[in-house]
Write an enzyme that holds these catalytic residues in place. Sequence first.
Site, PDB file in Angstrom:
ATOM      1  N   ASP A 197       0.817  -1.200   0.000  1.00 41.35           N
ATOM      2  CA  ASP A 197       0.000   0.000   0.000  1.00 41.35           C
ATOM      3  C   ASP A 197       0.854   1.255   0.000  1.00 41.35           C
ATOM      4  OD1 ASP A 197      -2.631  -1.352   0.282  1.00 41.35           O
ATOM      5  OD2 ASP A 197      -1.667  -2.104   2.089  1.00 41.35           O
ATOM      6  N   THR A 198       0.246   2.351  -0.526  1.00 39.28           N
ATOM      7  CA  THR A 198       1.005   3.530  -0.894  1.00 39.28           C
ATOM      8  C   THR A 198       0.052   4.711  -0.960  1.00 39.28           C
ATOM      9  OG1 THR A 198       2.440   2.143  -2.251  1.00 39.28           O
ATOM     10  CG2 THR A 198       2.465   4.474  -2.766  1.00 39.28           C
ATOM     11  N   ILE A 199       0.588   5.932  -0.954  1.00 46.78           N
ATOM     12  CA  ILE A 199      -0.209   7.093  -1.355  1.00 46.78           C
ATOM     13  C   ILE A 199       0.463   7.740  -2.554  1.00 46.78           C
ATOM     14  CG2 ILE A 199      -1.135   7.515   0.952  1.00 46.78           C
ATOM     15  CD1 ILE A 199       1.405   9.949  -0.481  1.00 46.78           C
ATOM     16  N   SER A 236       5.573   5.917   0.533  1.00 41.87           N
ATOM     17  CA  SER A 236       5.013   4.615   0.896  1.00 41.87           C
ATOM     18  C   SER A 236       5.724   3.966   2.061  1.00 41.87           C
ATOM     19  CB  SER A 236       5.098   3.688  -0.323  1.00 41.87           C
ATOM     20  OG  SER A 236       4.654   2.380  -0.009  1.00 41.87           O
TER      21      SER A 236
END
Length: 510
Positions: A331-333, A350
């Site tokens: 998961d990451t932004i 991330s």
Amino acid sequence: MAATSHPLASIAAVDVLKAGGTAADAAVAAVATLCVVEPAMTGIGGDCFCLVAKPNAPVWGYNGSGRAASAATTERMLAAGLPRKIPATSPHAVTVPGAIEAWAAILKAHGRFGLDKVLQHAIRHAENGFPIAPRVAADWATMVDKLTPHAGSVKHFLVNGKSPEAGHVMRLPALSATLKAIASGGSKAFYEGAIAADIAATVQAAGGLLAAEDLARHKGDVVEPISTNYRGLDVVELPPNGQGLTALVLLNILEQFDLKSLDPMGAERLHLALEAARLAFGVRDTHIADPAWMREPIAGLLDKAFAKKLAKLLDPGKRVPLPKSPAPSSDTIYLTVVDRDRMAVSLINSLYSSFGTGICTEKTGVMLHNRGTGFVVEPDHPNTIAPGKRPMHTIIPALAMRDGRCTMSFGVMGADFQPMGHAHVITNMVDYGMDIQQAIDAPRVFYVDEVTEVERGVPQESVAGLKSRGHNVVLRPLPHGGGQGIVIDWEKGNLIGGSDPRKDGCAIGY
């Protein structure tokens, strides 16, 4: 305009723009805010990559990824009994967090403000509290078992041993204090002194090798971006150790097919996208590593003649044996900001897996990423772990250029899915004429080993068509990543933003 995965981050970016900051200032303000309000996806204990496009200037790229501990060797990992891929919760997966140094470098090169000013939104939310958004709450709820074994994680990221519910006002006082120290002391306050000592002590107490000296010597790099031309559009990515090369190889393969003649949600288009992705990810897993260790030149992997050879391996009528890809698991932004001067910033930050390793420093509230799981433990592989080496990285910001001008800043979250997401957005827009929001919204498909996962919204006749071509199709319970994008309309003087409904965020312009 700003497009991020959380409204508070988009607001932070717009506030900084209105205060006279550049897109770079706004982007760092937004990413710092996301490190507070979306802590499963990102944090100051992670890594950061960035692309910056300015009118009449070359695209600027920054690799803000950290390196393995100086004591980390393949032989030591083998002796410890680690499998080929370092486990996501292993303390050996903690590499030096590169994010804070990258933020400072971005501001120095392209900003008007310093960390002292752009971190204020993040500090305020961490200190005074922020309401938990619905998607954030859903992600957090799945991670309780991962957080529970670690005292720091229980202290800072659980509420009476449970994850916070949507609407709960969460405060992170230790993280606020750490951000204040960085705001007053600069990035040096993170990589030297009490914060660095706390990070090193926490990792070592868990059995890892990261030392304070590893943090003190960290420095990111300004890098020259790489690109390919897809039907007249130049798509720009960062070079390895990131997997942006994978997206470009994938687009090169897809360019060999007449996608425009196919139904955008039809089985034939989806089949070609999946098969081309399997080939592109096979290239990634064979070649991409710390560039100092790569054996195949990037130019050769980007050669259109190479893509034509790969495309000939595909069969439009059936799934064929091709190289496998690791399962998407992280998961990451991603966020993007464009300012009044048309500086475009494409930035991604991330922890890799949700809450990274799950290991959080007890004193300073820093959740530590697990980027080291991007290495392999295999002596003859270019991506095997080694002292001071960077792992293959999944997070990839992107830009699209035409006639030397940036026409779009965009990115798609979702670990291994990201190159597929980039190709999905680009082909939706170039081949099917979708706008940025439509291109992001469109249902996605990807695969995990031998299973093809489709999102809700893929037509049943397309699912049947994939099955008839040999795909083992299942409905994916969670969406494939998220995405943000801003299109620059140079003729009309407008900005057009898109923000993924798979996340809590929004695009805001003024």
